[in-house]
Design an enzyme around this catalytic site. Structure first.
Site: not given
Lengths: 353, 285, 258
Positions: B32, B244
């Site tokens: 990070g 879908c």
């Protein structure tokens, strides 16, 4: 209803590029522009592209200008991307601008000085009237040539320094940083700042320099000297151990003489701002020198409150390749983020009902 | 596609790749944390993925299979452009299938299908500094990170709840990585944030213009900022995919007419196609 | 320093170029005590405040702080993160200009809650409740909790800054001319508020002021500074009613004349 997924990105790109190539060429009945024509007749554009593209190569700059349809930021970008791929053989020795073969040299602080004022090829005193003879393709008569070679022209800063009137900078022996290898970090030394400005956008430096003249961080500048000419570039290959000449480049150098600094005990001296660019680019060199001096406010004990004095602000926003990329990236699709904003705003509106 | 001559494998010279790999190693070692690196000018503009491209160029090997997505889709113009760039300069195999890729470069999405330990996800990052809207000076934000002074970020969330009744950040939603560094996950929708947490794949983030690289190593804790009484919420359009039928995927909203007609379809095109191939059918198909 | 001093400074020296800002200054502060540093502008009183609070490093000398567990810390030898953490929790700083201390684009509640959030509090409702409670304590209408500071008067802004500072129950607060720049009537109300808050919460404070009336009202003890030197120190009443040093006499008489 049948939905056709947005397909065909590849074909769209190919078609767009073909159209661009056609538009770039323009009417095929008009003769194709040669690189020699651009290099010879659009010299200031070539110089700007070399400076902001951070690569001294007039022929490639001419190609970039042709390829970019005269969009000079796009052309500088082409040079920058190209220079990324070039291997680095070494660093040149510092060029000696005092030994410049001058084509132009003016000082605003002395009426006359050793070597004299040399006006050179300048737009300064032209009347800005469109020249229809040029449109008709007239060839100018040859310019007069000096009967004898020019006398030596010492730098004004050196003349002032002889009397101790201006601050001088001695070689500390430390290697300058290299902005093209290491990212900008703060505090940024003057070496790094000048590097950033030298490849900075001319329009940005003009505006920032101009702002200092209008009271946003003024420093009472005089143009000590502005000089344009050719200098020799030398490198010392480690296998040879001595310097060799690898060619001449055109540079524009601007040395400002600014308000003095001193105290009851330290004798006052003029301070200076410095600008140096590839090619013949006086506006750029002067803007750079004004901004360089403005960014030294803190170092010289002045209040740093104006935009041009904010080093981080100036350095992060002077590069037009970075700026144009990020501004123009807003054209890229952002619909996923926008969708999340749509959902959020709908949810909030629902909550307020 | 034929590769172009005169350029090194994946465009960058080996010295530059080594420099980037060193930055990547540091980034993985400090999850990070933003690592400055000597970002190069690429033949694509800053802001268009140069950070991601440089990382991909530095980690790509001849055997890798590359997938590039933008907005979740393989066929968006910038994804096409970047995929072509690597096909041309590295000659690597490319794919649109998430499960077939070893390296996935992405802008603005994390694929719906879970990634594995054998994959690397490379994010394009326009603005690596999560504190930028609170503090424009990088010198100051670096200090805030060093001292882990993140109170101001929570003030922003507090203000949102006060004003709107909820946190109004819907993308690039800030996260704490490994309980230490505040990180911008790049402009992925907040919907994707939970996937950052404990992901088996290595996640690399590249910001070319801002010259920063950062990383989330596999199986790292990543927590979206929130309050105990206003827990993090991941939003998606409350519909099923028209093609879908998926009702858990992130959806794009397509305007189909000028009379309020809308169609919602999966933003992850590979996920949608895979489901359709398996026989799933949406209402609009 | 004795075993129960909260803050103790010895041998502080600092020069700005040729100007001596602090000359061999020593100061002690006990828990719950209000100490006023008085003097004209340029006397070094704000410099002393900044050195005591660790914001400015002296050329030499030491500042000790005793934490709640009784451990002593050399303020200027503390690592930056520890000092900043101290400033966010055990200590508070009230500046003369509330606009430079507050976040003017953040609601009153957000301003008061910031220190709680910086300490790790993560419950919105509780943060907001405490913010409202503190607005009441500084006599700001609780209905203003979501309003922006820019809609507040000067006196309200200063009270908001005090609420923002005290919300974490600091043991020690540094105040730099907290009533400067306010109308006389607004000043009186604010002084009353500060006096009752520090007494009720048993807060120790170091207060810089050029106004002897402010010192008399708030401080238990006084330090008089002139050109970087502490020329007189003692109990407030004693120093103001029976000044020993010529400079203090001058200060006191000029107030009387005014």
């Amino acid at each position: 209803m049948a939905y056709v997924a947005v397909k065909g990105g590849e074909r769209a790109i190919d078609n767009a590029h073909a159209w661009l190539a056609e538009a770039r060429r323009g009417n095929p009945a008009v003769p194709d522009l040669t690189l020699a024509q651009i290099q010879q007749q659009m010299g200031r554009a070539v110089d700007r592209v070399m400076a902001e593209g951070a690569l001294y190569d007039p022929e490639l700059a001419a190609l970039a200008i042709k390829q970019a349809q005269g969009d000079l930021i796009e052309a500088a970008f082409l040079l920058r991307a190209y220079r990324t791929t070039l291997p680095r053989f070494g660093y040149a020795a510092p060029v000696d601008t005092a030994a410049m073969a001058l084509r132009r040299r003016i000082s605003a602080v002395y009426k006359d000085l050793p070597g004299g004022q040399l006006l050179g090829p300048t737009y300064d005193y032209t009347h800005r009237l469109l020249d229809f003879l040029l449109a008709a393709g007239a060839t100018p008569p040859p310019a007069a040539e000096a009967a004898e070679p020019a006398a030596a022209m010492p730098r004004v800063a050196d003349i002032l320094a002889q009397e101790g009137l201006i601050e001088t900078h001695t070689d500390t022996g430390t290697e300058p940083g290299d902005l093209t290898r290491e990212p900008l970090a703060f505090p940024a030394g003057r070496d790094i700042r000048l590097q950033a400005l030298a490849r900075g956008d001319e329009g940005f430096l003009l505006a920032m320099g101009y702002s200092t003249q209008r009271g946003w961080g003024g420093s009472h500048p005089f143009v000590g000297e502005l000089r344009v000419g050719e200098v020799t570039v030398e490198i010392t290959p480690p296998e040879l151990g001595f310097a060799i000449d690898i060619g001449d480049i055109t540079l524009t150098e601007c040395a400002l003489v600014n308000q003095f600094k001193g105290s009851k005990t330290v004798p006052p001296q003029f301070t200076s701002g410095y600008g140096l660019t590839f090619g013949h680019a006086e506006r750029k060199a002067m803007g750079m020198a004004l901004v360089d001096r403005a960014m030294r406010a803190e170092e010289l004990g002045e209040d740093a409150t104006a935009p041009a004095q904010n080093i981080e602000f100036v350095l992060y926003h002077s590069d037009n390749i970075e700026g144009t990329g990020f501004v123009e990236h807003l054209k890229l699709p952002h619909y996923v983020d926008f969708q999340s904003e749509l959902e959020a705003i709908r949810r909030m509106r629902e909550d307020t009902k | 596609m034929t590769t172009i001559s005169g350029y090194n494998f994946a465009y960058l010279d080996e010295q530059t790749k080594r420099m980037i790999r060193r930055a990547l190693l540091k980034a993985v070692a400090i999850p990070g944390h933003q690592i400055p690196f000597g970002s190069r000018e690429m033949p694509l503009p800053y802001g268009w993925g140069t950070g991601g491209i440089q990382i991909t160029a530095a980690i790509l090997g001849a055997d890798d299979v590359l997938k590039v997505i933008d907005q979740g889709a393989d066929d968006t113009t910038n994804a096409v452009s970047i995929r072509r760039f690597f096909a041309k300069t590295a000659g690597v195999a490319t794919t649109t299938r998430t499960d077939a890729a070893t390296v996935i470069q992405t802008r603005h999405r994390i694929p719906e299908a879970p990634l594995t330990e054998n994959q690397i996800l490379v994010y394009q990052v326009p603005q690596p500094e999560p504190l930028v809207k609170l503090e424009p000076s990088r010198a100051e934000t670096r200090r805030m990170h060093a001292l882990a002074e993140y109170g101001a970020m929570h003030v922003r969330l507090y203000e949102d709840i006060t004003r709107y009744g909820q946190v109004a950040i819907s993308y690039d939603y800030p996260v704490m990585v490994n309980d230490r560094y505040l990180m911008a996950p790049s402009p992925i929708p907040a919907f994707d944030n939970p996937k950052l947490h404990q992901m088996p794949a290595l996640q690399l983030f590249g910001a070319g213009r801002e010259k920063r690289i950062y990383a989330i190593p596999p199986y790292t804790n990543v927590r979206s900022l929130d309050f105990e009484d206003h827990p993090f919420r991941a939003g998606r359009a409350p519909h099923a995919c028209g093609l879908c039928g998926a009702d858990t995927s992130y959806l794009d909203e397509v305007v189909v007419d000028n009379a309020g007609g809308r169609l919602f379809v999966c933003s992850d095109t590979d996920y949608c196609e895979t489901r359709r191939d398996a026989g799933h059918v949406g209402e609009a198909a | 320093m004795t075993d129960d001093t909260l803050l103790s400074a010895r041998g502080l020296n600092l020069r700005f170029g040729a100007i001596p800002a602090l000359v061999d200054v020593a100061v002690d502060l006990w828990p719950g005590e209000v100490l006023a540093i008085v003097g004209e502008s340029g006397s070094g009183k704000t410099t002393l405040l900044n050195v005591l609070s660790g914001r400015l490093r002296p050329d030499d000398g030491v500042v000790w702080y005793r934490d709640p567990s009784g451990r002593l810390h050399d303020v200027h030898a503390m690592p930056a993160p520890k000092l900043r953490a101290l400033h966010r929790s055990d200590w508070g700083f009230v500046q003369q200009d509330p606009r430079s201390a507050l976040r003017m684009g953040v609601s009153a509640g957000g301003n008061v809650g910031e220190r709680l959030m910086a300490q790790g509090l993560r419950h919105y409702g509780s943060i907001r409740e405490q913010a409202i409670d503190w607005l009441r304590q500084v006599e700001i209408d609780a209905a203003r909790v979501d309003d922006m500071p820019r809609t507040f008067s000067g006196g309200m802004l200063q009270r908001l800054q005090i609420a923002r500072t005290l919300v974490t129950h600091p043991r020690l607060v540094f105040m730099d001319e907290p009533t400067g720049g306010l109308d006389v009537s607004v000043q009186a109300r604010l002084l009353d508020l500060i006096r009752s808050l520090v007494a009720r919460l048993n807060i120790a404070a170091v207060l810089v002021t050029h106004d002897l009336a402010v010192a008399r009202l708030l401080a238990h003890r006084i330090v008089v500074m002139q050109r970087g030197v502490v020329v007189e120190a003692g109990l407030t009443d004693q120093v103001l009613d029976d000044p020993q040093h010529a400079y203090t006499q001058l200060l006191v008489s000029s107030v009387l004349q005014a």
